[in-house]
Design a protein around this motif. Structure first.
Motif, PDB file in Angstrom:
ATOM      1  N   ALA A 160      54.193  59.349   7.581  1.00  0.00           N
ATOM      2  CA  ALA A 160      55.141  58.750   8.529  1.00  0.00           C
ATOM      3  C   ALA A 160      56.274  59.729   8.793  1.00  0.00           C
ATOM      4  N   TYR A 161      56.631  59.880  10.066  1.00  0.00           N
ATOM      5  CA  TYR A 161      57.760  60.707  10.486  1.00  0.00           C
ATOM      6  C   TYR A 161      58.720  59.830  11.258  1.00  0.00           C
ATOM      7  N   GLU A 162      59.973  59.798  10.824  1.00  0.00           N
ATOM      8  CA  GLU A 162      61.003  58.975  11.457  1.00  0.00           C
ATOM      9  C   GLU A 162      62.117  59.868  11.996  1.00  0.00           C
TER      10      GLU A 162
ATOM     11  N   ARG B 263      57.696  53.309   5.314  1.00  0.00           N
ATOM     12  CA  ARG B 263      56.776  53.104   6.435  1.00  0.00           C
ATOM     13  C   ARG B 263      55.364  53.611   6.106  1.00  0.00           C
TER      14      ARG B 263
ATOM     15  N   ALA C  45      61.001  56.647   5.755  1.00  0.00           N
ATOM     16  CA  ALA C  45      59.669  57.152   6.090  1.00  0.00           C
ATOM     17  C   ALA C  45      58.678  56.847   4.970  1.00  0.00           C
TER      18      ALA C  45
ATOM     19  N   HIS D 287      52.892  49.794  14.016  1.00  0.00           N
ATOM     20  CA  HIS D 287      54.309  50.030  14.281  1.00  0.00           C
ATOM     21  C   HIS D 287      55.128  48.741  14.243  1.00  0.00           C
TER      22      HIS D 287
ATOM     23  N   ALA E 287      57.863  47.860  11.480  1.00  0.00           N
ATOM     24  CA  ALA E 287      59.087  48.648  11.327  1.00  0.00           C
ATOM     25  C   ALA E 287      60.308  47.736  11.237  1.00  0.00           C
TER      26      ALA E 287
ATOM     27  N   SER F 270      62.548  56.385  16.343  1.00  0.00           N
ATOM     28  CA  SER F 270      61.367  57.058  16.873  1.00  0.00           C
ATOM     29  C   SER F 270      60.413  57.306  15.708  1.00  0.00           C
ATOM     30  N   GLU F 271      59.143  56.935  15.865  1.00  0.00           N
ATOM     31  CA  GLU F 271      58.227  56.924  14.725  1.00  0.00           C
ATOM     32  C   GLU F 271      56.854  57.482  15.075  1.00  0.00           C
TER      33      GLU F 271
END
Length: 282
Positions: free
Chosen positions: A247-249, A158, A155, A169, A172, A177-178
């Motif tokens: 960023a959240y992964e 990213r 994260a 995106h 990546a 899931s992002e």
């Protein structure tokens, strides 16, 4: 006062797209209203006169005005809790909150007058964020998640790859899931006013759940992509924030993948999902 809704610059789940300024306008309801000029976007500023780089107002839109301040000799109108536009960029009608039929102003001399900012702890923010995500999962009947150091590291990678005005995106390197946001610490703390790790975590959770920052319009597929990632991603997740981006992964949860896709492709305006309050986490 009721304000028009500002949509921040961001990108959506599973899509490679450039962001643009967007506005969902509501009727302003206050004693003073600022109407932005007809040509070009109207830039926003903090109470100390610093430009807000990832938000702006559309031309010829009405905004309820709170206080009127002067910063280094320039008049600014307050259009949200921490956001101001220049008087030269709008036409004012009515009487502002801090005015008694005169041009009352509050003078801000220097940035040094701003309150002391707290020092964020990313590990602690991740702890709170996952607690909020798990409360959200419980409310929606999905499985709990846990912080993964590997996912947090990814994260961070990213977030560092993003430009707040052009989230992407397509760069990546992992199939996860992002969620991305152009709101980093500069915005969340200095402009939105978060004063604790818990408040930072809830700010991002609510921003992504509410989808006010989504470049896909309400009623089109993709609009609820951020919300889908929050509710159905896992079990391994991670959040990272730098000065300009977040960023959240999350893993793809095979058991909930169909439900995640269904919410992502939803074209209505009110999906059957449940949110939580800030005090859901202690």
């Amino acid at each position: 006062m009721k304000l028009s809704r500002i949509i921040t610059l961001s990108a959506v789940l599973m899509m490679a797209t450039s962001s643009s300024f967007a506005i969902a306008q509501k009727n302003a309801d206050a004693s003073a209203v600022a109407t932005t000029n007809a040509s070009g976007i109207t830039k926003l500023y903090t109470a100390n006169g610093k430009l807000i780089s990832n938000r702006a107002l559309a031309p010829k839109t009405d905004w309820a005005v709170g206080n009127v301040i002067t910063v280094n000799g320039e008049t600014l109108y307050q259009v949200s809790t921490s956001e101001y536009l220049k008087a030269s960029d709008a036409t004012l009608s009515g009487t502002p909150v801090n005015s008694n039929n005169t041009k009352a102003t509050t003078t801000v001399a220097t940035e040094a007058q701003s309150s002391t900012e707290y020092t964020p702890n990313m590990n602690n923010i991740n702890k709170y964020f996952v607690e909020y995500v798990n409360a959200l999962h419980k409310a929606n009947g999905t499985s709990p998640v846990n912080v993964s150091n590997d996912v947090v590291t990814y994260a961070a990678q990213r977030a560092d790859q993003q430009n707040g005005n052009n989230l992407d995106h397509s760069t990546a390197t992992k199939n996860m899931s992002e969620n991305l946001s152009g709101a980093g610490f500069d915005y969340i703390i200095k402009t939105a006013g978060a004063k604790s790790d818990k408040q930072v975590a809830f700010f991002l959770l609510k921003q992504w759940y509410d989808e006010d920052n989504c470049v896909d319009a309400l009623g089109t597929a993709g609009h609820f992509g951020h919300r889908a990632a929050l509710i159905y991603g896992g079990p391994n997740v991670g959040l990272s924030i730098n000065d300009k981006n977040s960023a959240y992964e999350a893993d793809w949860n095979v058991d909930d993948l169909n439900a995640e896709k269904q919410l992502y492709n939803y074209t209505g305006t009110n999906p059957d999902t449940k949110f939580i309050s800030e005090d859901s986490v202690q």
